[in-house]
Structures are given as structure tokens and as C-alpha cells.
Scaffold this motif. Structure first.
Motif, PDB file in Angstrom:
ATOM      1  N   SER A 178      46.196  44.795  61.977  1.00  0.00           N
ATOM      2  CA  SER A 178      46.294  45.833  60.954  1.00  0.00           C
ATOM      3  C   SER A 178      45.694  45.276  59.665  1.00  0.00           C
ATOM      4  CB  SER A 178      47.759  46.199  60.743  1.00  0.00           C
ATOM      5  OG  SER A 178      47.967  46.559  59.408  1.00  0.00           O
ATOM      6  N   VAL A 179      44.930  46.105  59.005  1.00  0.00           N
ATOM      7  CA  VAL A 179      44.292  45.658  57.759  1.00  0.00           C
ATOM      8  C   VAL A 179      45.343  45.201  56.757  1.00  0.00           C
ATOM      9  CG1 VAL A 179      43.001  46.434  55.766  1.00  0.00           C
ATOM     10  CG2 VAL A 179      42.239  47.057  58.042  1.00  0.00           C
ATOM     11  N   MET A 180      46.428  45.958  56.700  1.00  0.00           N
ATOM     12  CA  MET A 180      47.479  45.627  55.727  1.00  0.00           C
ATOM     13  C   MET A 180      48.088  44.263  56.023  1.00  0.00           C
ATOM     14  SD  MET A 180      47.831  47.542  53.272  1.00  0.00           S
ATOM     15  CE  MET A 180      47.429  49.165  52.690  1.00  0.00           C
ATOM     16  N   ILE A 205      41.712  39.399  48.302  1.00  0.00           N
ATOM     17  CA  ILE A 205      41.168  40.298  47.276  1.00  0.00           C
ATOM     18  C   ILE A 205      39.890  40.961  47.789  1.00  0.00           C
ATOM     19  CG2 ILE A 205      40.149  40.389  44.977  1.00  0.00           C
ATOM     20  CD1 ILE A 205      42.068  38.272  44.084  1.00  0.00           C
ATOM     21  N   GLY A 206      39.083  40.156  48.495  1.00  0.00           N
ATOM     22  CA  GLY A 206      37.848  40.703  49.054  1.00  0.00           C
ATOM     23  C   GLY A 206      38.141  41.822  50.036  1.00  0.00           C
ATOM     24  N   LEU A 207      39.162  41.617  50.847  1.00  0.00           N
ATOM     25  CA  LEU A 207      39.530  42.630  51.832  1.00  0.00           C
ATOM     26  C   LEU A 207      40.010  43.904  51.136  1.00  0.00           C
ATOM     27  CD1 LEU A 207      39.215  42.241  54.791  1.00  0.00           C
ATOM     28  CD2 LEU A 207      41.623  41.641  54.980  1.00  0.00           C
ATOM     29  N   LEU A 259      39.161  47.477  42.366  1.00  0.00           N
ATOM     30  CA  LEU A 259      40.004  46.325  42.069  1.00  0.00           C
ATOM     31  C   LEU A 259      41.183  46.726  41.204  1.00  0.00           C
ATOM     32  CD1 LEU A 259      37.261  43.628  41.420  1.00  0.00           C
ATOM     33  CD2 LEU A 259      38.897  43.673  43.287  1.00  0.00           C
ATOM     34  N   ASP A 260      41.202  47.975  40.819  1.00  0.00           N
ATOM     35  CA  ASP A 260      42.263  48.445  39.937  1.00  0.00           C
ATOM     36  C   ASP A 260      43.544  48.672  40.755  1.00  0.00           C
ATOM     37  OD1 ASP A 260      42.566  49.697  37.069  1.00  0.00           O
ATOM     38  OD2 ASP A 260      43.693  50.938  38.481  1.00  0.00           O
ATOM     39  N   LEU A 294      46.768  37.306  51.041  1.00  0.00           N
ATOM     40  CA  LEU A 294      47.248  37.179  49.663  1.00  0.00           C
ATOM     41  C   LEU A 294      48.431  36.217  49.622  1.00  0.00           C
ATOM     42  CD1 LEU A 294      47.103  40.847  48.315  1.00  0.00           C
ATOM     43  CD2 LEU A 294      45.565  38.980  47.785  1.00  0.00           C
ATOM     44  N   PHE A 295      49.253  36.276  50.660  1.00  0.00           N
ATOM     45  CA  PHE A 295      50.425  35.398  50.652  1.00  0.00           C
ATOM     46  C   PHE A 295      50.037  33.932  50.814  1.00  0.00           C
ATOM     47  CE2 PHE A 295      54.094  33.318  52.676  1.00  0.00           C
ATOM     48  CZ  PHE A 295      55.002  33.483  51.650  1.00  0.00           C
ATOM     49  N   ILE A 296      48.907  33.694  51.458  1.00  0.00           N
ATOM     50  CA  ILE A 296      48.447  32.290  51.544  1.00  0.00           C
ATOM     51  C   ILE A 296      48.176  31.763  50.134  1.00  0.00           C
ATOM     52  CG2 ILE A 296      46.531  30.822  52.303  1.00  0.00           C
ATOM     53  CD1 ILE A 296      46.483  32.481  54.872  1.00  0.00           C
ATOM     54  N   GLY A 297      47.635  32.643  49.293  1.00  0.00           N
ATOM     55  CA  GLY A 297      47.491  32.263  47.887  1.00  0.00           C
ATOM     56  C   GLY A 297      48.837  31.948  47.274  1.00  0.00           C
ATOM     57  N   VAL A 298      49.824  32.762  47.594  1.00  0.00           N
ATOM     58  CA  VAL A 298      51.174  32.542  47.062  1.00  0.00           C
ATOM     59  C   VAL A 298      51.721  31.208  47.552  1.00  0.00           C
ATOM     60  CG1 VAL A 298      53.525  33.404  47.068  1.00  0.00           C
ATOM     61  CG2 VAL A 298      51.621  34.999  46.905  1.00  0.00           C
TER      62      VAL A 298
END
Lengths: 478, 651
Positions: free
Chosen positions: B224-226, B188-190, B198-199, B233-237
């Protein structure tokens, strides 16, 4: 120079007080011991009337009398009102204490009234001479008050020390003043300031004079290394006198610093800020450290006074208007806290048990939760725990000092107040966590009960809502 | 009533129930507490249906907007806002429906529990949190919901807080999820750093502008940033949706009461990760690396976690491992860019897995809270409703043609098959073999519980009976969508249900191929009957029947013969032991070291006591300066004066 009676109007409270003090002295001589309360009552009445008169007389701007030698400005008004109220409360606290010990005599009140008169004159001083007059009137009365229980060896010793050291300090002050007069040819503080300003550069002789004057100021306030009398006098004096010395005279001393340094020697501001800085560092260090090693609470509070003086002077070191207002605020709060602390000590004592030792406070919560709670408030406030007035007072002085980029000094002050928190919290620990001693808490008269509660709660109230008093302080120093 | 009010009311109704039951439960009483919470969730459900009707049938446009601005700092807005589109609406309906069923079911399941009121308050709070998560239109609220569901999950796993194993399990869930959330919050920070907002809508709009940029996470290794965002984010998942290797908490979470296992640890919360990735599809489509990573993790989870299910004896744990495996399927579909298929499976799975869990709960009630399948058997004749609904659930789970699971699972397999990612071959093999495994453990459980000899003790047998209606009603109500929800494949997967919600890059159009070959439900079923998946499932079913019904001795023999494999499976590949030995003990050792060296020695002894000792010593010294002699005092004053003079006048 013309003279009319109306030019005496600014002096009305002082004149009234002087007359009343004489009246009490005379009346007291004719009273039998059973009717001694009249002396007390008359003294209190004169303080109240003086307060009312002051209220009516003090105006928006500054009033001058005797060709500028007497000044009644906002600062003087606020400080005098403070002195009168503090004295009023102190007399109330003292009455049962004195009565119980059989020393309920008119001298205490007469001397007290004269001391108050001295303070008021000192506060309003517009010239070196008036300032000295007020200072000596106050000091001489206080010396006598310390010695007032003349059979008490410790009190006599304390009075002697106080008197001798006070005389030395007075000598220093006079010496400084005379040099200043020699340089400027004037006794009027405004005039001195004007002449020095015109001269531009600060003369070495002026600095020389200033060093003497600061030494005397430091003695009055009790800043290290001119503080030696404080612990001995605080401990040795009858508690009723310690109470009196510990509160109102600080306001007068504050005025002395303002009149002499801020108003009279403004041109040498840079130098006196540096000198005061040395005093501040030493006071914070010695005051806090020595207080830790004490076992007598009056003596401990004496050293705590030294450290508070260090904090109070921080505002002057900042040298800004905000710093001055912060210092004034600190002074007033300190006087209120000291009054409450000594008042509580007196409330806990009875004849034969002075409740002076720290150990006497053990388990106070079990004996009297109400008084323990009040003491807790006062100790927290002195230590600077948030929500109390002591915290806010420390905050504003430190804020002022940070604003002039003396961050190291601010950090030092904070570290020292952390060390200081130890001995205040030790009192709290004794009261709440130690086994109680077998000593009932004596009953208190209603007026003392109410005043004591109000006094301690005021510490909390001013911590929660410091705005009004702070505004008054800001207006007073502008 | 404006639509915005409806949106607001949906989560708040559940919250109101939770607050009332939680804070005033003592006055409401047990019946009062379940009435307010069920009413709250029912309101949420009905309003969600209203929204669904407006969205799906009346063609209402998606709604996106803030309802409350929390704070604005340096141009970044932290808001509470709703994004209501088809994806959200679908999730809202699923969540509130399953939640409502579980609420009703709980009346029966928790009947004798002293924590009855607390339980209702928690599950209503969970419903609120989950709704906030799915309805969010920004990352801040997403994170709030994410953590809030985690909190309730933690509270509910440790619901029986006096049981040591429950405390162990909830701490484990908490700690493992911390690892996941660490990645999540970094992601999220990235996003915030590169998109400046954040929207969701603003981030998605800004995505092309930073898609080509790279970031050096390790010096000299540009990413790559993406890819970085996607993987973080997937680590959160992986934490929330229990993917290997952060899956270890989910089996232990079965320490919580069964309704919770159904609601939180099967149907809704654990699928939050799947939902999140689908929601973020406009970001994930920019990174094949992230997608491939997701696919591999998903495929591994799908197959290997299913295998463990075969050797479990606790009925709830079998379903728990099944849940892991099914979550793996969804994740694999996400990796294949088949977001719609993943969401479709999420939905069908929510129904049939909740059904299976609740059926298992029904069995557990009847067995007096005995969960070991080796002490069950032959329950069919005692509990007919539970039996038939469990059969429906099982058939749906193994993907029997016609049942909902068939459509969703076959779609996943097809989508993975059609994917062009380099790892898709491996993933396809995994999900295909997974079908066999799924059928095997599912019917092993089914046969062991409902068929065969009755292995329970006499006392339990004499008390066996069907559960009360509050338990069986949700079973029946859940069985219906477990059968028929598959028919929604037409709009959801092959139709344009998710147009404008999920974006798929042209080179990842696996689902399009599915749609092009689409000739209606009948043809799909027919096609399925020909495919390998169906036969693998049948083989699994048959194996289960043969091994556990015909030749019960065979299973033991197998276990003995393949002792190594069996031990590996029973030890769950050693994840738990490894974590315990390395992370848990390592952390304890590190903590002990820091405690001894840092806390005790450095801070306590050197700093705290040291400072105190020095202060005390200084105090004594200072004290002795005060001699009591007047001439010393006077001397000090003179010295002070000389100091002042000397310092400022002479120098």
C-alpha cells in the motif's frame, strides 16, 4: 560608368594610409638615428587618423566603390577598426624592444603600415582581383618584416620558408580563382554567387576551384596541413614581428574566408563546410598535441594558434549566422589574446635575453607579480577558463556547432581544449610554483605598461561582459 | 502588529540572535553575545505565549499560508509557509521555553569555556531551526528544519572539537541520521509523487485519493502506498528520534555540553520525529501496518533501552538512555493512534527531562566536570536546590501520582491497552515493564548521586557548593511545569484540543475510550493508585533503594551472578560493536577496495596517467612531423590539397 571623386569616399582610410606610409618612408630617410622616434610617431598618428576617418566614413549600410569591387560594410568596418587598433598597440609594444636592440628603423613601421593597408584592402574586397591585391600587399610586407633583422640566421630562414610556401599558396589561390573565372566569367564575388545560384547545381569545376581556394585560405589561417610555416615563422621572427603577424592578419584572413566562401561560394556551402570540417579536426588535433611537446614559448604559441584556428573555423562549419558571429567573436578575442601574450614576452625580454623559452618563465610571480598575473589571465583565457573572454568565445562556437547537431565535433573540440589546457597551465605552473630564475624584469615605458595592463584586463572584461562585442559581431555578419 | 508578522518574528528573532553572536561575536564580547541571543529567544518565547493566548484562550482560528515562494517548477511550489494551529503553538511554547531556560543556564555552565560565544550562536540557531520545523506548513520546509536541527546537533556534539571522542560521536550522529534521512527524503518523494504537492493541507486533502493504491517496491510484492510512505517517513523518525536500531548515536551525543543534552538531545530535537508523525496523522491513519511497525519499534525501544540505563555509571548516559526509553513510550503511543497522548508526553517529558539534565549539569559543575556516579554520593547537603529539583524531575519521570509524568505515562499505557492493533498486547507488556525499569534506573541514579557515602576525593569535596543562580533559576522554573503540566491532561488528551489537527480513524479510537472513562483529575489519580503501573514504579523505587542504599554489595553480586545479562547490557546489546564491525569496517573496506581498484588503478593509472602518456607520445610523434625542411612543408601542403580534391571532387 561615370566616375566622381565622391565615390572614393569609402576608400578614404586606405588612401590616407597609403599616403602616410609613403610619407613615413620619405621622412625616415632624412632622420638621424636620435630622431627616429618621429617615424614611429608619424606611423602611430597615421593609424589613429585612419581610425578616425574610418569612423566618420563607415555608415549603417554597406558602401560600394569602384563598381562594387570595394565594399565597406559593417563587417569591413569592424574588422578594419580591429586591424588598426591591433597595429597601433603592436607598434607601441615594439618600440622599446626595437630601440634596445638597435633596430629601431623606419622599415619596420613602413612595412607594417603597408601590411595594414593590404589587410584593409583584403577586408573590403568585392572582387577576386582586389582580394588578391590586398592579400599580396599584406603578405609581401610580412615576408619582408620577418627578414627585417637580416643578420639573424633563424629569421632569414623563417622568412625564406614563409615566402616560398606563401608563393605556393598564392599560386593555388590564383589557380582556383582562374577556374572560377572560367566557369562564371566574372571576377565580382556577388556576381559569381549570382551566376552559381542561377546554375542551381554545383559544378565539379567549381568544387575543383574551391579546393584550391580553401587550400590557400587554410595556409593564410594556418590550418593543418597547411600550417607548417607557423611554428617556424613564429619562433624565427623577431618577437616584435611575431607579435604583428600573430594578431592583425588573422582578422584579414577571417575576412578572406567570409568574402570567398560565404559571399562568393554560398551555393557550395554544403561542400565547403565538409572540407573545413576536415581542417578543423586536423588543426585541433595537431595544434594541441604538438604544442605540448614544445619548449619554446613562441613556438608553443604558434601551435596554439593552429588549434585556435581550428576553433575559429568551427563557426564556419556550423554555417549559420550565429556560427559566423561566433567565429568573428573568436577571431577578435584570439587577436587580443595573442597581442597580450607576445606583448608580455617582449616586456620580459631585454637584449641578450629574449625570454623565449618556457624555462625563462620560472618563478615569474616572485620577480614581477603584476606581469605574472597578466600572463595568468592571458593563459587562462587561451585555455578557456570560465570568466575569461576565451571561455566565452569557445562557448559560443561550440553552441553554434551543437545547434546544427554536430555534437560529436563539439565533444571532440572540448576534449582537445582539455588537452590544450595542459600547456597553458604549465606556463602558469612555471610562473607560480617553480623556483625563480635570476633575471630581473626590465623596466617598461609608461605607454607599454598601461597598454599591456589594459590589454590583458580586457581579456577578463570581455569575459565578464561579452554582450557588447557579441552584439557588434552579430550585426556585422547579418 | 498583524498575526502574520508575529509568526515571522518568532523564528527570526532567534535567528537574529544567532547571526549577531555568530558573525559579530568578536565585537560583542561574551556578555554581548549572551545578551543578544537571550533577548532573541526571549522575544520568541513571549511572542509564542502571545500566540498561545490568542489560540487557546481567545479562540483564534488556525492560520495556514505561505510567506515566501522559493521556486515553482512544473506546478510544484516550494514555499516557506506557516501552519499555526494548536499543535504548532504547543510545540512553539515548549521549544522556546526550554530554549530560554537553557540559554540562561548556559551562562553559568559554560562560564569558563573558550567557545562561549560560539555556543550561544549555535543554540540560538538551533531554536530558529526547530521553530522552522514545527511551524512549517509544507514538507520542503519541514525537511529544511529537520536537516538544520541535525546540523546544529552535529556541530554541538562536536563542540569540543579537539576531543577525539567528541569527533567520533558527532560523526556517528551524522552518519546514523543520514540513514534515517535517506528514508525520510524517499518518503517525501513518494508523497510528492502521489499527492503532487508538498503542502500539508493539499497532501492531506489528496490522501483519500491514493489511499487504496499500491506500489511495487520489490517486484511482485505490492505495498500500500500509505504503508510505504508511513514507514519511509518513520525511518527518518527512527534516526532523528533515536529509535531502535538507529538509536546508537544518542548516548554518544552526550559528548556535547550538558545544556545541549537538555535542549537538543532530550527536550526538543529528538522529539521532532514524534511531532512529525502526529502532524502526519491524516496519512498514518490509512495504514495499520505502518502503525503496528511504529508501535513495535517504540515498545522495544521503551523497554530495552531503559534496561541499559540500569548499568550505566556516567550520570549523563543514564539520562540519555532514559530519554531513549521515554521516546520509545511516545512512539508506542503514536502506534496506538494516541497522537494527543504522545504529544502530551512529549511536553511533560520536555520539562522534566530538561530539568533532570540541567540538574545533572549542576552536579557536574560542582564535581568539576566529573560525570562518574561512582565518585559521587551524599551531595544532598551541599546542593539543596539541585537536590529538590532533581527529586521533582525523578518523580515526574517515574510517573509518581500527581506529577506530570504520571498523567502522560499512564495515558500511554491506557491507550496502548485500549489499542486493537495485533501487536498491542506485546507493546502493552513492554511499556508496563518499562515502568519498573524506569523507576529502578532513575532512583539508582538519584541515590548514587545525592545519598549514601561521599565517594569523591578530598579536593573535590572541599570545593562542593550549590551552583550560581543562573543555573538554579532554570531548575526551579522547570520544576514548576514538571509538577503541574500534568493537569493539562484535561484539555489536551481528553478534551478536543487537537480537533481538526490530528485525525484518528474510527477503528483506532483508543483515546476516545480514555475520554469516556474520564471522571476528572482526582479520579484519574485514584485510578492510577490502583493500577499495576503505580505498583511497578514503587517496586522499582524500592528495589533501587534496597540495592543501592541498604545493600550496596548486592549490586555487584547480581552483576557477577547474571554475568551474561550484565555483559549484554553493558555492551548495549552489541549494536555498537555490530555497526562498527559490519558497517564502519565494511564501508572502510569497500572504500579501500574502490580506492585501490577504482581510483588508483583504473582512474589514476589507466585513465589519467594513461591518457597523459598517450597524449605525450602523440605529441612527440606530431613534433617529429615538423622536420624543418622546406620541401617537406611544401609536400604537406600538396598532400593536403590532393586530399581536399580527392575527397570531394573525385569521390
Amino acid at each position: 560608368m561615370s566616375f566622381s571623386l565622391s565615390s572614393l569616399i569609402p576608400l578614404l582610410p586606405e588612401i590616407l594610409l597609403a599616403a602616410m606610409a609613403c610619407l613615413v618612408l620619405v621622412v625616415d630617410a632624412f632622420l638621424s638615428d636620435e630622431r627616429r622616434a618621429w617615424s614611429w610617431f608619424l606611423s602611430q598618428a597615421s593609424l589613429v587618423v585612419a581610425l578616425i576617418v574610418l569612423w566618420r566614413v563607415a555608415g549603417e549600410g554597406s558602401l560600394l566603390a569602384f563598381d562594387g569591387q570595394f565594399v565597406l560594410d559593417r563587417l569591413a568596418g569592424l574588422l578594419k577598426a580591429g586591424v588598426l587598433v591591433l597595429a597601433l598597440v603592436a607598434f607601441s609594444y615594439s618600440r622599446p624592444w626595437l630601440q634596445e636592440r638597435g633596430v629601431f628603423r623606419g622599415e619596420y613601421f613602413v612595412l607594417g603600415l603597408f601590411a595594414v593597408l593590404g589587410m584593409m584592402i583584403l577586408i573590403s574586397a568585392g572582387s577576386l582581383l582586389v582580394l588578391y591585391l590586398g592579400l599580396e600587399l599584406m603578405s609581401l610586407s610580412l615576408y619582408a618584416m620577418v627578414a627585417f633583422m637580416r643578420n639573424d640566421g633563424r629569421a632569414s630562414e623563417a622568412a625564406m620558408k614563409y615566402f616560398v610556401l606563401g608563393a605556393i599558396a598564392s599560386g593555388m589561390l590564383l589557380y582556383g580563382m582562374s577556374i572560377l573565372y572560367g566557369v562564371t566569367g566574372s571576377l565580382d564575388l556577388m556576381e559569381i554567387n549570382r551566376i552559381l545560384l542561377r546554375a542551381g547545381q554545383v559544378d565539379t569545376a567549381v568544387l575543383f576551384a574551391m579546393a584550391f581556394i580553401i587550400a590557400a585560405i587554410a595556409f593564410k589561417l594556418g590550418a593543418v596541413p597547411f600550417h607548417m610555416w607557423i611554428p617556424d615563422v613564429y619562433q624565427g621572427s623577431p618577437t616584435a614581428v611575431t607579435l604583428f603577424i600573430g594578431s592583425a592578419p588573422k582578422l584579414a584572413a577571417f575576412a578572406m574566408v567570409v568574402r570567398l566562401l560565404v559571399e562568393g561560394l554560398d551555393t557550395a556551402q554544403h561542400q565547403w563546410r565538409d572540407m573545413l570540417m576536415v581542417l578543423v579536426v586536423l588543426s585541433l588535433l595537431v595544434g594541441n598535441l604538438a604544442a605540448i611537446a614544445q619548449t619554446n614559448i613562441k613556438r608553443m604559441l604558434g601551435y596554439s594558434t593552429v588549434s585556435h584556428i581550428g576553433f575559429l573555423l568551427l563557426g564556419f562549419v556550423a554555417g549559420t549566422g550565429a556560427g559566423l558571429a561566433a567565429s568573428l567573436f573568436y577571431t577578435l578575442i584570439y587577436a587580443i589574446m595573442a597581442l597580450a601574450a607576445f606583448g608580455l614576452i617582449m616586456a620580459l625580454s631585454r637584449k641578450g635575453f629574449e625570454s623565449e623559452e618556457l624555462a625563462d618563465f620560472r618563478g615569474l610571480n616572485d620577480r614581477s607579480p603584476w606581469l605574472a598575473g597578466l600572463m595568468l589571465l592571458v593563459m587562462f583565457s587561451m585555455a578557456g577558463v570560465p570568466l575569461t573572454a576565451g571561455f566565452y568565445a569557445k562557448l559560443v562556437v561550440i553552441e553554434a556547432i551543437v545547434e546544427v547537431d554536430l555534437v560529436w565535433l563539439a565533444v571532440f573540440a572540448v576534449v582537445m581544449s582539455v588537452i590544450g589546457a595542459f600547456y597553458y597551465l604549465r606556463v602558469v605552473k612555471l610562473m607560480y610554483f617553480d623556483k625563480p630564475i635570476d633575471e630581473p624584469v626590465p623596466a617598461r615605458p609608461v605607454d607599454v605598461e598601461v597598454l599591456l595592463g589594459g590589454n590583458a584586463l580586457l581579456v577578463l572584461l570581455l569575459g565578464l561582459m561579452p554582450g557588447l562585442l557579441m552584439t557588434l559581431c552579430r550585426q556585422a555578419v547579418l | 502588529m498583524s498575526m502574520q508578522t508575529v509568526f515571522l518574528l518568532i523564528p527570526l528573532a532567534s535567528l537574529a540572535g544567532a547571526v549577531l553572536a555568530g558573525l559579530f561575536g568578536r565585537w560583542l564580547g561574551r556578555a554581548g553575545a549572551h545578551t543578544v541571543t537571550i533577548l532573541g529567544v526571549a522575544v520568541s518565547f513571549v511572542l509564542s505565549l502571545l500566540v498561545a493566548k490568542a489560540m487557546f484562550l481567545d479562540g483564534m482560528a488556525p492560520w495556514n499560508g505561505p510567506v515566501y515562494t522559493w521556486l515553482v517548477t512544473e506546478g510544484i511550489r516550494f514555499e516557506v509557509g506557516f501552519l499555526i494551529d494548536n499543535l504548532t503553538t504547543l510545540m512553539m511554547v515548549v521549544v522556546t521555553f526550554v530554549s530560554l531556560m537553557v540559554h540562561i543556564y548556559t551562562i553559568g555552565y559554560m562560564h569558563d569555556d573558550p567557545g562561549y560565544i560560539r555556543f550561544f550562536s549555535y543554540i540560538s540557531l538551533f531554536t530558529f531551526s526547530m521553530l522552522m520545523l514545527v511551524m512549517s506548513n509544507n514538507f520542503m520546509q519541514l525537511f529544511f528544519g529537520w536537516e538544520a536541527v541535525g546540523l546544529v546537533s552535529y556541530l554541538l556534539i562536536g563542540f569540543y572539537y579537539k576531543r577525539e571522542s567528541a569527533i567520533y560521536a558527532n560523526m556517528k550522529a551524522f552518519l546514523v541520521n543520514r540513514v534515517g534521512d535517506f528514508g525520510f527524503v524517499l518518503g517525501i518523494g513518494l508523497v510528492l509523487a502521489y499527492a503532487g504537492s508538498l503542502d500539508y493541507a493539499e497532501v492531506f486533502a489528496a490522501a483519500p485519493s491514493f489511499a487504496d493504491r499500491s506500489i511495487e517496491i520489490l517486484p511482485g510484492e505490492p505495498w500500500s502506498v500509505m504503508t510505504a510512505i508511513g514507514i519511509l517517513l518513520f525511518i527518518g523518525v527512527m534516526g532523528k528520534s533515536a529509535q531502535v536500531p538507529l538509536h546508537v548515536w544518542l548516548p554518544d551525543s552526550m559528548e556535547g555540553p550538558t545544556p545541549i543534552s537538555a535542549l537538543i538531545h532530550a527536550a526538543t530535537m529528538v522529539t521532532a520525529g514524534i511531532f512529525m508523525v502526529a502532524r502526519m496523522s491524516p496519512l498514518y491513519e490509512y495504514s495499520e501496518t505502518a502503525l503496528a511497525f511504529i508501535m513495535v519499534i517504540g515498545a522495544i525501544t521503551a523497554f530495552f533501552m531503559g534496561l541499559i540505563g540500569i548499568v550505566q555509571n556516567d550520570i549523563k548516559r543514564v539520562i540519555a538512555y532514559s530519554t531513549l526509553s521515554q521516546l520509545g513510550y511516545m512512539t508506542t503511543a503514536l502506534g496506538a493512534s494516541a497522537y494527543s497522548v504522545a504529544i502530551f508526553h512529549l511536553m511533560t517529558h520536555a520539562f522534566f527531562k530538561a530539568l533532570l539534565f540541567l540538574a545533572a549539569g549542576s552536579v557536574i559543575i560542582a564535581m568539576h566536570h566529573e560525570q562518574d556516579m561512582r565518585r559521587m554520593g551524599g551531595l544532598k547537603k551541599y546542593m539543596p536546590i539541585t537536590y529538590w529539583t532533581a527529586l521533582v524531575g525523578s518523580l515526574a519521570l517515574i510517573g509518581f501520582p500527581g506529577f506530570s509524568g504520571f498523567f502522560s505515562k499512564d495515558s500511554i499505557i491506557e491507550a496502548v491497552h485500549a489499542s486493537t492493533l495485533p501487536v498491542s498486547g506485546f507493546a502493552w507488556l513492554m511499556v508496563l515493564l518499562g515502568v519498573f525499569v524506569t523507576a529502578l534506573y532513575t532512583f539508582r541514579m538519584f541515590f548514587l548521586v545525592f545519598h549514601g557515602e561521599e565517594r569523591m576525593d578530598e579536593h573535590t569535596r572541599s570545593h562542593l557548593h550549590e551552583s550560581p543562580w543562573v543555573v538554579t533559576l532554570p531548575l526551579v522554573l522547570l520544576a514548576i511545569p514538571s509538577v503541574f503540566a500534568g493537569l493539562l491532561i484535561d484539555p489536551i488528551v481528553v478534551g478536543d484540543f487537537f480537533r481538526g489537527v490530528i485525525s484518528v480513524a474510527p477503528e483506532h479510537e483508543a483515546v476516545r475510550e480514555l475520554a469516556e472513562e474520564w471522571h476528572g483529575v482526582g479520579a484519574f489519580v485514584e485510578h492510577g493508585l490502583m493500577g499495576p503501573a503505580f505498583w511497578l514504579a514503587m517496586a522499582g523505587l524500592f528495589t533501587a533503594w534496597f540495592v543501592y542504599m541498604r545493600r550496596p554489595a548486592l549490586a555487584d553480586a547480581c552483576a557477577r551472578r547474571c554475568n551474561l545479562v550484565y555483559r549484554i547490557l553493558v555492551n548495549k546489546y552489541g549494536f555498537d560493536d555490530f555497526n562498527q564491525a559490519v558497517f564502519a569496517n565494511g564501508a572502510v573496506m569497500l572504500g579501500r577496495f574502490l580506492w585501490r581498484a577504482g581510483d588508483v588503478f583504473l582512474i589514476d593509472r589507466l585513465l589519467v596517467n594513461g591518457a597523459a602518456a598517450v597524449t605525450g607520445w602523440l605529441a612527440q610523434v606530431t613534433r617529429h612531423l615538423q622536420t624543418g625542411y622546406l620541401y617537406h612543408y611544401g609536400f604537406a601542403m600538396i598532400l593536403g590539397l590532393i586530399g581536399l580534391l580527392g575527397w570531394y571532387v573525385i569521390v
